[in-house]
Design a protein around this motif. Structure first.
Motif, mmCIF file in Angstrom:
data_model
loop_
_atom_site.group_PDB
_atom_site.id
_atom_site.type_symbol
_atom_site.label_atom_id
_atom_site.label_comp_id
_atom_site.label_asym_id
_atom_site.label_seq_id
_atom_site.Cartn_x
_atom_site.Cartn_y
_atom_site.Cartn_z
ATOM 1 N N GLU A 136 32.543 34.085 44.411
ATOM 2 C CA GLU A 136 32.135 34.559 43.098
ATOM 3 C C GLU A 136 33.340 35.180 42.413
ATOM 4 O OE1 GLU A 136 30.062 38.752 43.534
ATOM 5 O OE2 GLU A 136 29.193 37.347 44.981
ATOM 6 N N GLY A 137 33.210 35.397 41.109
ATOM 7 C CA GLY A 137 34.312 35.942 40.346
ATOM 8 C C GLY A 137 34.330 37.461 40.358
ATOM 9 N N ILE A 138 35.360 38.019 39.722
ATOM 10 C CA ILE A 138 35.477 39.457 39.574
ATOM 11 C C ILE A 138 35.925 39.781 38.151
ATOM 12 C CG2 ILE A 138 36.057 39.826 42.011
ATOM 13 C CD1 ILE A 138 38.962 40.266 41.134
ATOM 14 N N SER A 139 35.741 41.020 37.753
ATOM 15 C CA SER A 139 36.305 41.486 36.494
ATOM 16 C C SER A 139 37.729 41.961 36.753
ATOM 17 C CB SER A 139 35.466 42.638 35.925
ATOM 18 O OG SER A 139 35.622 43.795 36.732
ATOM 19 N N GLU A 140 38.500 42.131 35.686
ATOM 20 C CA GLU A 140 39.854 42.647 35.869
ATOM 21 C C GLU A 140 39.827 44.109 36.298
ATOM 22 O OE1 GLU A 140 42.749 40.974 36.049
ATOM 23 O OE2 GLU A 140 41.304 39.340 36.025
ATOM 24 N N ASN A 141 38.785 44.836 35.916
ATOM 25 C CA ASN A 141 38.661 46.210 36.387
ATOM 26 C C ASN A 141 38.402 46.244 37.891
ATOM 27 O OD1 ASN A 141 38.617 49.052 35.366
ATOM 28 N ND2 ASN A 141 36.657 49.045 36.420
ATOM 29 N N ILE A 191 40.514 46.907 43.546
ATOM 30 C CA ILE A 191 41.005 46.369 44.822
ATOM 31 C C ILE A 191 42.494 46.634 44.984
ATOM 32 C CG2 ILE A 191 41.413 44.219 46.093
ATOM 33 C CD1 ILE A 191 38.791 43.154 44.975
ATOM 34 N N LEU A 192 43.236 46.577 43.870
ATOM 35 C CA LEU A 192 44.687 46.764 43.939
ATOM 36 C C LEU A 192 45.076 48.219 44.221
ATOM 37 C CD1 LEU A 192 45.914 44.394 41.074
ATOM 38 C CD2 LEU A 192 46.085 44.046 43.543
ATOM 39 N N ARG A 193 44.124 49.112 44.238
ATOM 40 C CA ARG A 193 44.405 50.464 44.709
ATOM 41 C C ARG A 193 44.631 50.469 46.220
ATOM 42 N NH1 ARG A 193 39.264 53.532 42.468
ATOM 43 N NH2 ARG A 193 39.975 55.081 43.999
ATOM 44 N N ALA A 219 45.221 47.113 47.999
ATOM 45 C CA ALA A 219 45.999 45.916 48.343
ATOM 46 C C ALA A 219 47.079 45.712 47.297
ATOM 47 C CB ALA A 219 45.080 44.700 48.405
ATOM 48 N N HIS A 220 48.221 45.126 47.707
ATOM 49 C CA HIS A 220 49.282 44.934 46.716
ATOM 50 C C HIS A 220 49.142 43.624 45.949
ATOM 51 C CE1 HIS A 220 51.478 42.128 49.299
ATOM 52 N NE2 HIS A 220 51.443 43.012 50.285
ATOM 53 N N SER A 221 48.175 42.779 46.310
ATOM 54 C CA SER A 221 47.835 41.616 45.495
ATOM 55 C C SER A 221 46.401 41.210 45.789
ATOM 56 C CB SER A 221 48.795 40.442 45.751
ATOM 57 O OG SER A 221 48.692 39.981 47.083
ATOM 58 N N ALA A 222 45.785 40.565 44.800
ATOM 59 C CA ALA A 222 44.392 40.130 44.954
ATOM 60 C C ALA A 222 44.193 38.866 44.138
ATOM 61 C CB ALA A 222 43.432 41.229 44.489
ATOM 62 N N PHE A 223 43.981 37.740 44.834
ATOM 63 C CA PHE A 223 43.816 36.451 44.172
ATOM 64 C C PHE A 223 42.548 35.766 44.658
ATOM 65 C CE2 PHE A 223 48.438 37.125 43.983
ATOM 66 C CZ PHE A 223 48.651 36.916 42.628
ATOM 67 N N GLY A 224 41.939 34.988 43.758
ATOM 68 C CA GLY A 224 40.711 34.290 44.085
ATOM 69 C C GLY A 224 40.901 32.790 44.187
ATOM 70 N N SER A 225 39.895 32.144 44.728
ATOM 71 C CA SER A 225 39.886 30.693 44.898
ATOM 72 C C SER A 225 38.532 30.170 44.433
ATOM 73 C CB SER A 225 40.117 30.341 46.367
ATOM 74 O OG SER A 225 39.876 28.965 46.610
#
Length: 525
Positions: free
Chosen positions: A241-246, A251-253, A255-261
């Motif tokens: 599922e998707g996420i909002s930019e917020n 999550i980036l608090r 992890a140093h990166s967060a990408f979806g597929s």
């Protein structure tokens, strides 16, 4: 003669590519810059070749085409895109459920060896089995390894993949495990916070932990205070599922990166991926209404699209008149071909040559500077069959998700959300917006429910003009209702029993009688 020469070339390069791309390193060549027109055109010829092959060798597909009078379309004159668009769409109901798996297979039979069977989650009904042969699993593995290699090469510490997708026969967890084992250190744990935290404590801080899972699980994991997340180096990757930019920022608090597929068990996992470029583009769309109006359908659907890049050499992705994605897997090796398969997701495709001039015109040079792959863009707005209709407006759970994730207090307090469409005793369709609190928020009782009920509806109306007008024109007694529920209470009593969250319920008359649903808080016009 021209068609025969082209198809001869397609078959020849297919064999060459199979030999040439056995290594993940050489497979990268097909993703290199400068050959975008070649990938685009060749992918379309491969799609037609696979269509003709399926029409001749797959019993179910031949019967499917015959029912629709489409067998005559095996030959064409004129433009390929126009001819391909005349081929009937298939979907789960019209094709998958009507014929057996062998009937849907090349030659009408399943191979004796090299076949792996996995399942869809059954989130929209009964789980469905999908068969995947050696060649298609190799292609999936290569794509995952190419994406992983770029991430791994940028890390300072040894990567350690924690596969937190659901295990067993489920498509994503199974394919991730089999695809990445040979190129990295990995532990397939499943969505179990206790085991993930125990593993990280056991192995210590000397690794970069690449944690793969669904967004709601990642959120809950990082909010677990049994581990000091600041001591660990983490990369987050998500799907399902998707996420909002917020939410990405949340999550980036940790992890140093967060990408979806983007993928689907009906098709394949990892059909399309987020990149630095698509994330930067999505943020620009969110902040610039002019850009959103030029390249998205955000105003029409009331939700910020996820933006991915995909390889047109492997997938032909179209949009039908209803705004739904129609996907063809163009490889001829797939056991069960999917030709113009309607996944019932809303979306559309743009090529970079269409988008770049608009970005330049509107001053988004920072986005252009992030471009690494010259692959086309897939804009994804969520499932078309997982929305609700309210007084002529379409309301999507993804829009409700964006409202929740857009406020820090709601993001922390809300466990799950659901749109419930039902009939009242007078036969009127009603809409109830249900928000489940986390265990911690339920215990604290600190959230101002009335304030946030008004906030959620106000934001939905701001994002979706049709929904705003639907409320203004709704008959008396049919205004949407909204309520907060304690953890696993009311309509969320049975949550956790299924693999994925349920975000939409369509209930018949009296459907709410079995649930403790709060209908006292009616929105104002």
């Amino acid at each position: 003669m021209k068609k025969a020469l082209i198809f001869g070339f397609v078959w020849a390069q297919d064999g060459f590519v199979r030999l040439f791309t056995h290594s993940v390193h050489t497979h990268k060549v097909l993703l290199g810059p400068g050959i975008e027109p070649f990938r685009w055109l060749l992918g379309r010829w491969r799609a037609w070749r696979t269509f003709e092959l399926a029409a001749r060798r797959v019993p179910a597909y031949r019967a499917f085409l015959a029912e629709r009078g489409a067998l005559a379309k095996l030959s064409f004159r004129g433009r390929l895109a126009e001819a391909f668009a005349t081929i009937p769409e298939m979907d789960k109901d019209s094709y998958i459920k009507r014929w057996s798996i062998p009937e849907r297979s090349l030659g009408g039979t399943l191979p004796r060896h090299g076949v792996v069977v996995d399942e869809s989650s059954g989130s929209s009904g009964t789980p469905t089995s999908w068969v995947r042969g050696k060649d298609e699993r190799l292609a999936t593995r290569q794509l995952l390894q190419v994406g992983f290699a770029r991430t791994a090469n940028s890390l300072r510490k040894q990567p350690f993949v924690l596969n937190a997708f659901s295990l067993g026969a489920w498509a994503t967890g199974m394919n991730v495990s089999t695809s990445l084992t040979e190129v990295t250190m990995m532990k397939s744990i499943g969505p179990d916070r206790n085991k993930i935290i125990a593993t990280m404590k056991e192995f210590g801080t000397g690794f970069t932990y690449i944690i793969l899972s669904y967004p709601p699980f990642l959120k809950a994991l990082f909010e677990d205070d049994r581990i000091d997340w600041s001591e660990y180096d983490i990369v987050a990757a998500f799907g399902g599922e998707g996420i909002s930019e917020n939410m990405r920022g949340h999550i980036l608090r940790y992890a140093h990166s967060a990408f979806g597929s983007y993928g689907a068990s009906d098709l394949e996992i990892n059909v399309a991926i987020e990149t630095d470029y698509t994330v930067e583009l999505r943020r620009a769309i969110a902040s610039d209404r002019r850009l959103a109006a030029r390249i998205t359908r955000q105003e029409e659907y009331g939700v910020l699209p996820m933006v991915f890049q995909f390889n047109p050499y492997d997938y032909l992705i179209e949009t039908n008149s209803a705004g739904e994605l129609v996907v063809t897997i163009v490889r001829k090796q797939n056991i069960n071909p999917r030709i113009r398969y309607n996944i019932h997701d809303r979306g559309h495709v743009m090529r970079l040559r269409e988008v770049t001039p608009i970005l330049r015109e509107l001053g988004h040079q920072n986005v252009i500077g992030q471009q690494f792959l010259d692959l086309p863009l897939l804009f994804h707005y969520g499932r078309s069959d997982l929305s609700v209709d309210y007084n002529g407006a379409v309301v999507a759970p993804d829009a409700l998700r964006d409202v929740i994730y857009g406020d820090p207090d709601l993001l922390e307090a809300v466990e799950n959300h659901r749109l419930i469409s039902y009939e009242d005793d007078n036969g009127h369709r009603q809409l109830h917006i249900a928000l489940q609190l986390t265990e911690a928020a339920t215990a604290r009782e600190a959230l101002d429910h009335q304030r946030y009920r008004e906030h959620v509806v106000r934001e939905l109306r701001r994002m979706n003009g049709d929904f705003h007008n639907a409320i203004l024109t709704a008959p008396d007694g049919t205004l949407p209702t909204i309520a907060f529920y304690g953890f696993r209470a009311g309509p969320f009593e049975g949550d956790g029993a299924k693999l994925k969250n349920e975000y939409v319920w369509h209930l018949p008359a009296g459907g709410l009688a079995n649930w403790n649903v709060d209908l006292s808080h009616v929105t104002a016009r």
